[in-house]
Design a protein around this motif. Structure first.
Motif, mmCIF file in Angstrom:
data_model
loop_
_atom_site.group_PDB
_atom_site.id
_atom_site.type_symbol
_atom_site.label_atom_id
_atom_site.label_comp_id
_atom_site.label_asym_id
_atom_site.label_seq_id
_atom_site.Cartn_x
_atom_site.Cartn_y
_atom_site.Cartn_z
ATOM 1 N N LEU A 173 38.620 11.834 20.756
ATOM 2 C CA LEU A 173 38.772 11.735 19.323
ATOM 3 C C LEU A 173 40.202 11.267 18.908
ATOM 4 O O LEU A 173 40.407 11.225 17.732
ATOM 5 N N GLY A 174 41.193 11.421 19.717
ATOM 6 C CA GLY A 174 42.417 10.839 19.614
ATOM 7 C C GLY A 174 42.738 9.283 19.986
ATOM 8 O O GLY A 174 44.057 8.935 19.425
ATOM 9 N N PHE A 175 41.971 8.446 20.160
ATOM 10 C CA PHE A 175 42.032 7.191 20.652
ATOM 11 C C PHE A 175 41.887 6.343 19.386
ATOM 12 O O PHE A 175 40.754 6.677 18.588
ATOM 13 N N ALA A 176 42.506 5.359 19.171
ATOM 14 C CA ALA A 176 42.367 4.392 17.854
ATOM 15 C C ALA A 176 40.958 3.697 17.852
ATOM 16 O O ALA A 176 40.284 3.488 19.049
ATOM 17 N N ASN A 177 40.393 3.806 16.978
ATOM 18 C CA ASN A 177 39.225 2.994 16.698
ATOM 19 C C ASN A 177 37.874 3.589 17.323
ATOM 20 O O ASN A 177 36.877 3.250 17.324
ATOM 21 N N VAL A 178 38.138 5.279 17.446
ATOM 22 C CA VAL A 178 36.840 5.724 18.045
ATOM 23 C C VAL A 178 35.561 5.816 17.148
ATOM 24 O O VAL A 178 35.899 6.015 15.887
ATOM 25 N N SER A 179 34.464 5.715 17.465
ATOM 26 C CA SER A 179 33.316 5.295 16.640
ATOM 27 C C SER A 179 32.350 6.451 16.790
ATOM 28 O O SER A 179 31.511 6.619 15.707
ATOM 29 N N PHE A 180 32.124 7.071 18.054
ATOM 30 C CA PHE A 180 30.890 7.991 18.075
ATOM 31 C C PHE A 180 31.420 8.747 19.191
ATOM 32 O O PHE A 180 31.620 8.340 20.589
ATOM 33 N N VAL A 181 31.365 9.871 19.268
ATOM 34 C CA VAL A 181 31.706 11.131 20.334
ATOM 35 C C VAL A 181 30.621 12.137 20.189
ATOM 36 O O VAL A 181 30.465 12.937 19.003
ATOM 37 N N ALA A 182 29.719 12.480 21.197
ATOM 38 C CA ALA A 182 29.006 13.713 21.360
ATOM 39 C C ALA A 182 28.996 14.337 22.754
ATOM 40 O O ALA A 182 29.707 13.817 23.551
ATOM 41 N N GLN A 183 28.596 15.585 22.620
ATOM 42 C CA GLN A 183 28.416 16.514 23.947
ATOM 43 C C GLN A 183 27.154 17.140 24.166
ATOM 44 O O GLN A 183 26.589 17.513 23.146
ATOM 45 N N THR A 184 26.689 17.114 25.522
ATOM 46 C CA THR A 184 25.462 17.669 25.512
ATOM 47 C C THR A 184 25.529 18.368 27.013
ATOM 48 O O THR A 184 26.614 18.141 27.702
ATOM 49 N N VAL A 185 24.344 18.828 27.370
ATOM 50 C CA VAL A 185 24.303 19.336 28.743
ATOM 51 C C VAL A 185 23.171 19.048 29.751
ATOM 52 O O VAL A 185 22.135 18.537 28.729
ATOM 53 N N ASP A 258 30.030 18.280 9.786
ATOM 54 C CA ASP A 258 29.819 16.883 8.990
ATOM 55 C C ASP A 258 30.661 15.977 9.891
ATOM 56 O O ASP A 258 31.809 15.821 10.271
ATOM 57 N N SER A 259 29.971 15.231 10.956
ATOM 58 C CA SER A 259 30.247 14.226 11.807
ATOM 59 C C SER A 259 31.296 13.175 11.410
ATOM 60 O O SER A 259 31.509 12.330 12.043
ATOM 61 N N ARG A 260 31.057 12.924 10.167
ATOM 62 C CA ARG A 260 31.900 11.719 9.476
ATOM 63 C C ARG A 260 33.378 12.355 9.241
ATOM 64 O O ARG A 260 34.131 11.517 8.888
ATOM 65 N N ALA A 263 38.960 15.103 11.315
ATOM 66 C CA ALA A 263 39.769 16.314 11.501
ATOM 67 C C ALA A 263 38.874 17.435 11.937
ATOM 68 O O ALA A 263 39.205 18.138 12.643
ATOM 69 N N ALA A 264 37.552 17.494 11.193
ATOM 70 C CA ALA A 264 36.559 18.469 11.733
ATOM 71 C C ALA A 264 36.198 18.287 12.987
ATOM 72 O O ALA A 264 36.220 19.227 13.758
ATOM 73 N N ALA A 265 36.012 17.019 13.369
ATOM 74 C CA ALA A 265 35.350 16.947 14.719
ATOM 75 C C ALA A 265 36.200 17.281 15.796
ATOM 76 O O ALA A 265 36.187 17.780 16.922
ATOM 77 N N ARG A 266 37.737 17.106 15.453
ATOM 78 C CA ARG A 266 38.931 17.360 16.433
ATOM 79 C C ARG A 266 38.988 19.025 16.538
ATOM 80 O O ARG A 266 39.124 19.605 17.694
ATOM 81 N N ARG A 267 38.778 19.348 15.253
ATOM 82 C CA ARG A 267 38.825 21.138 15.658
ATOM 83 C C ARG A 267 37.599 21.327 16.401
ATOM 84 O O ARG A 267 37.875 22.494 17.299
ATOM 85 N N VAL A 268 36.289 21.015 16.041
ATOM 86 C CA VAL A 268 35.344 21.273 16.901
ATOM 87 C C VAL A 268 35.460 21.222 18.407
ATOM 88 O O VAL A 268 35.422 21.850 19.191
ATOM 89 N N TYR A 281 31.470 13.353 16.237
ATOM 90 C CA TYR A 281 31.976 12.288 15.382
ATOM 91 C C TYR A 281 31.009 10.746 15.075
ATOM 92 O O TYR A 281 30.774 10.592 16.380
ATOM 93 N N ARG A 282 31.119 10.464 14.127
ATOM 94 C CA ARG A 282 30.501 8.973 14.102
ATOM 95 C C ARG A 282 30.825 8.317 12.813
ATOM 96 O O ARG A 282 31.203 8.930 11.785
ATOM 97 N N ASP A 283 31.521 6.901 13.077
ATOM 98 C CA ASP A 283 31.950 6.217 11.887
ATOM 99 C C ASP A 283 31.225 4.854 12.379
ATOM 100 O O ASP A 283 31.744 3.953 12.982
ATOM 101 N N PRO A 284 30.140 4.489 11.430
ATOM 102 C CA PRO A 284 29.394 3.301 11.779
ATOM 103 C C PRO A 284 30.162 2.043 11.244
ATOM 104 O O PRO A 284 29.849 0.951 11.386
ATOM 105 N N GLU A 285 31.340 2.100 10.531
ATOM 106 C CA GLU A 285 32.070 1.221 10.219
ATOM 107 C C GLU A 285 33.100 0.648 10.904
ATOM 108 O O GLU A 285 33.882 -0.359 10.340
ATOM 109 N N ARG A 286 33.489 0.920 12.077
ATOM 110 C CA ARG A 286 34.508 0.598 12.763
ATOM 111 C C ARG A 286 34.256 -0.585 13.216
ATOM 112 O O ARG A 286 33.366 -1.009 13.919
#
Ligand code: SF4
Length: 317
Positions: A173-185, A258-260, A263-268, A281-286
């Motif tokens: 989430l700190g890398f430039a142009n990141v567009s989708f990050v998820a976590q699962t098990v 709110d995955s858009r 800042a909230a994504a980084r906190r989570v 996090y998700r940003d479809p416009e990148r």
């Protein structure tokens, strides 16, 4: 998929792929290895989305999870240590029509391949990157990896790992142009499947960290989390996968997210107890790099020659 063509006539597609169409060689992972759950989920997604096997590519580096392409009956590339991402980007840059799945481990991606990780995220090419995070080097038999928890006893740190572990979702989430990050098990097949579907649907690089059980070397790392679902925090709403009611009820801790909101994504992502799962996090416009590299791919040979000569003429004296 099948459908009703008329009141009485069943429309059967010319080609219908079953699970068998994606099943490659017999998996040689240890019994109980979480890699098996991920393999099953991806094969099911390929079947459910009816992805033609000849239009699907699985790319990997080196490690236990990197045997993944051998077990898929699609095109595959079992690459060099840490080099899954540049190979996958190469595939996508010339063949944007292919569906690309990348299997990489915590050693492969977060250590020797870390430089490629940063830039692949920035290139944001349309692919699903599955980080199989078992917190150990398993294939080479029990060495500390970048995500091994502090104090873990391994062959390289028999008295316990010294350093705090790297957090792959927070880092991404700190890398430039990141567009989708998820976590699962891996031990919740419904959440694993639904998260990977969301990743597949996203147009851009989808980075999914999968906590993956390694019963041979790190059985203790996720054992408590596996037994006690209150150690997980289910993210809900927005881009998060919708689980059936029965599965959702198994998570006592849930939080609307709110995955858009980066800042909230980084906190989570910084949270560990309970550990968040879902789409952070998700940003479809990148921008996606293949949108630039594939310009002119369909040109005729004659047009390419004209373009080449025009470029070379710039150097005439
Ligand atoms: Fe899976 Fe661990 Fe066995 Fe590797 S060593 S195949 S990660 S259980």
């Amino acid at each position: 998929m099948f459908g009703l063509k008329d009141d009485w006539e069943l429309e059967v597609p010319e080609r219908y792929f079953t699970l068998e169409d994606y099943e490659g060689g017999t998996a040689r992972w240890c019994p109980g290895c979480g890699d098996l759950a991920v393999l099953t989920a991806v094969q099911r997604i390929c079947r459910d989305e009816q992805l033609p096997p000849e239009k699907t590519v699985c790319v990997s580096g080196i490690g236990c999870s990197s045997r993944f392409p051998h077990y898929m009956k699609t095109y595959g590339f079992h690459g060099l240590h840490g080099r899954a991402l540049p190979v996958a980007c190469g595939v996508k840059s010339r063949r944007p029509d292919l569906t690309v799945w990348v299997a990489t481990g915590d050693g492969d991606c977060c250590s020797i391949g870390a430089g490629h990780w940063v830039h692949a995220i920035r290139y944001n090419m349309d692919m699903v990157v599955m980080l199989f995070d078992n917190a150990i080097y398993g294939l080479t038999k029990n060495q500390t990896s970048p995500t091994s928890p502090q104090g873990l006893h391994t062959n390289t740190h028999p008295r316990g790992a010294w350093l705090p572990p790297l957090n792959p979702t927070a880092a991404t989430l700190g890398f430039a142009n990141v567009s989708f990050v998820a976590q699962t098990v891996d031990w919740n097949p419904a959440h694993l499947y639904a998260t990977l579907v969301r990743a597949y649907e996203h147009k851009g690089l989808s980075f999914v960290r999968i906590l993956q059980r390694c019963p041979t070397y790190t059985s203790q790392v996720f054992a408590e989390m596996q037994k006690d679902p209150s150690q997980l925090l289910l993210l809900t709403g927005g881009d998060n996968p919708e689980l059936d009611a029965a599965t959702a009820r198994t998570f006592p801790n849930q939080q609307a997210h709110d995955s858009r909101d980066l800042a909230a994504a980084r906190r989570v992502a910084e949270q560990h107890e309970p550990l968040p799962i879902g789409v952070l996090y998700r940003d479809p416009e990148r921008p996606r790099y293949e949108d630039f590299t594939t310009v002119g791919l369909g040109m005729s040979d004659a047009d390419k020659l004209v373009g080449l000569e025009r470029e070379l003429d710039k150097f005439s004296v």
